[in-house]
Design an enzyme around this catalytic site. Structure first.
Site, PDB file in Angstrom:
ATOM      1  N   ASP A   7       8.389 -16.495  20.366  1.00 55.49           N
ATOM      2  CA  ASP A   7       9.250 -15.367  20.766  1.00 55.49           C
ATOM      3  C   ASP A   7       8.487 -14.533  21.797  1.00 55.49           C
ATOM      4  OD1 ASP A   7      11.505 -13.610  20.779  1.00 55.49           O
ATOM      5  OD2 ASP A   7      10.445 -12.236  19.453  1.00 55.49           O
ATOM      6  N   TYR A  39      11.671  -9.811  27.311  1.00 52.33           N
ATOM      7  CA  TYR A  39      12.189 -10.818  28.241  1.00 52.33           C
ATOM      8  C   TYR A  39      13.602 -10.455  28.713  1.00 52.33           C
ATOM      9  CZ  TYR A  39       8.684 -14.549  27.396  1.00 52.33           C
ATOM     10  OH  TYR A  39       7.548 -15.304  27.338  1.00 52.33           O
ATOM     11  N   GLY A  40      14.313  -9.701  27.884  1.00 47.21           N
ATOM     12  CA  GLY A  40      15.757  -9.478  28.098  1.00 47.21           C
ATOM     13  C   GLY A  40      16.119  -8.755  29.375  1.00 47.21           C
ATOM     14  N   CYS A  70      13.943 -17.084  19.932  1.00 49.13           N
ATOM     15  CA  CYS A  70      14.235 -16.056  20.920  1.00 49.13           C
ATOM     16  C   CYS A  70      15.529 -16.466  21.617  1.00 49.13           C
ATOM     17  CB  CYS A  70      13.080 -15.996  21.921  1.00 49.13           C
ATOM     18  SG  CYS A  70      13.370 -14.882  23.301  1.00 49.13           S
ATOM     19  N   CYS A 194      19.882 -11.452  18.924  1.00 56.92           N
ATOM     20  CA  CYS A 194      18.488 -11.287  19.363  1.00 56.92           C
ATOM     21  C   CYS A 194      17.687 -11.257  18.074  1.00 56.92           C
ATOM     22  CB  CYS A 194      18.324  -9.971  20.125  1.00 56.92           C
ATOM     23  SG  CYS A 194      16.601  -9.496  20.377  1.00 56.92           S
ATOM     24  N   THR A 195      16.601 -12.015  18.025  1.00 56.14           N
ATOM     25  CA  THR A 195      15.867 -12.128  16.758  1.00 56.14           C
ATOM     26  C   THR A 195      15.153 -10.838  16.364  1.00 56.14           C
ATOM     27  OG1 THR A 195      14.038 -13.139  17.975  1.00 56.14           O
ATOM     28  CG2 THR A 195      15.580 -14.632  16.866  1.00 56.14           C
ATOM     29  N   HIS A 196      15.065  -9.890  17.291  1.00 54.62           N
ATOM     30  CA  HIS A 196      14.522  -8.579  16.906  1.00 54.62           C
ATOM     31  C   HIS A 196      15.529  -7.786  16.047  1.00 54.62           C
ATOM     32  CE1 HIS A 196      11.558  -9.264  20.096  1.00 54.62           C
ATOM     33  NE2 HIS A 196      10.923  -8.168  19.736  1.00 54.62           N
TER      34      HIS A 196
HETATM   35  N1  DGL Z   1      13.783 -11.613  20.357  1.00 52.89           N
HETATM   36  C1  DGL Z   1      14.285 -12.039  21.602  1.00 52.89           C
HETATM   37  C2  DGL Z   1      15.681 -12.559  21.568  1.00 52.89           C
HETATM   38  O1  DGL Z   1      16.054 -13.112  20.547  1.00 52.89           O
HETATM   39  C3  DGL Z   1      13.727 -11.454  22.845  1.00 52.89           C
HETATM   40  C4  DGL Z   1      14.058 -10.109  23.223  1.00 52.89           C
HETATM   41  C5  DGL Z   1      13.364  -9.634  24.482  1.00 52.89           C
HETATM   42  O2  DGL Z   1      12.195  -9.963  24.693  1.00 52.89           O
HETATM   43  O3  DGL Z   1      14.024  -8.938  25.256  1.00 52.89           O
HETATM   44  O4  DGL Z   1      16.421 -12.452  22.515  1.00 52.89           O
END
Ligand code: DGL
Length: 269
Positions: A7, A39-40, A70, A194-196
């Site tokens: 991730d 990353y988003g 992710c 989003c996994t967060h």
């Molecule tokens: N946890 C990620 C996802 O599932 C990444 C979020 C990010 O880095 O913006 O999209």
């Protein structure tokens, strides 16, 4: 050799935690690209290059299978990586499909034509890059017809979680849910894309109300991993798991320990 879980930061821990519970004998090597999170807000090329380099690193450390825990990387990089070809004996998989199969009431790997499903109004909460990729809608269209998806790009939530500012994260979740409800007043289901976001699940559920079924990836991805490893036991391997970060290991370990409520120690990647 262990199963790699990747991730941009801490979000993939929600998938890792579920996978460790379901597969206590499997070693996992977790890679958080914290130095480049979030990353988003990056463009697709950037996300592809960062994801490719982290996955290569996990393969080089002995992992045969890497899970992109992710959505942003799954949306922006997975298909291109698979099309360009992966080294012999190596695999990379994403997190979209198990969730969409659950939403569309399908068994794992059911590739029959799209059909009508019970849930017709779906709210998707995801990062700006995942929303603009439309990858979720594309995968859904292979499996279901007549589903209305309203996507809400949740700017700021990942940064707040990575910074450990849960008060800000909660306020942002509330305002993103309000914005979604202005576009779709009565969603039947909500996808935490989003996994967060499962780290804020309570806030999402409270803001959405009790009648909305919230889907998140942890246990769904873990179940499909159990199925996959049952069919490809050589992909689990044996050997050293652990936690790697491109960021500050002490800081990332503190946050991870706070989220998972057990001691997690990251090392520099
Ligand atoms: N946890 C990620 C996802 O599932 C990444 C979020 C990010 O880095 O913006 O999209």
């Amino acid at each position: 050799m262990a199963v790699g879980i990747f991730d941009s930061g801490l979000g993939g821990l929600t998938v890792l935690n579920a996978a460790q519970t379901r597969l206590p004998d499997v070693e996992f090597l977790y890679f958080a690209d914290s130095a480049h999170a979030p990353y988003g807000v990056r463009d697709a090329e950037d996300i592809y290059q960062l994801t490719r380099s982290a996955v290569n690193d996990l393969w080089n450390r002995g992992c045969n299978l890497v899970i992109l825990a992710c959505n942003t990387a799954s949306a922006a990089a997975l298909r291109r990586m698979q099309e360009e070809g992966v080294p012999e004996g190596k695999r990379v998989l994403g997190v979209f499909v198990p969730l969409i199969e659950a939403l569309t009431e399908r068994q794992w790997g059911d590739n029959s034509p799209p059909r009508e499903v019970e849930t017709k109004h779906v709210a998707l909460f995801a990062t700006p890059a995942t929303v603009s990729s439309r990858a979720f809608q594309r995968e859904l269209a292979f499996r279901a017809i007549g589903v209305d998806v309203e996507a809400q790009s949740c700017g700021g939530v990942v940064d707040a979680i990575e910074d450990g500012d849960m008060i800000l994260a909660e306020a942002l979740v509330r305002s993103h849910v309000d914005a979604l409800k202005r576009k779709m007043p009565h969603p039947q289901a909500a996808i935490l894309g989003c996994t967060h976001y499962p780290l804020m699940e309570k806030s999402f559920q409270e803001a959405l109300g009790p009648g909305v079924k919230v889907f998140r990836q942890g246990s769904l991805v873990a179940d499909s991993l159990v199925d996959y490893l049952g069919r490809h036991p050589d992909m689990a391997g044996a050997g050293k798991g652990g936690y790697l970060t491109t960021g500050d290991p002490r800081r990332v370990s503190d946050r991870a320990t706070q989220f998972l409520r057990r001691q997690i120690s990251f090392e520099a990647a």
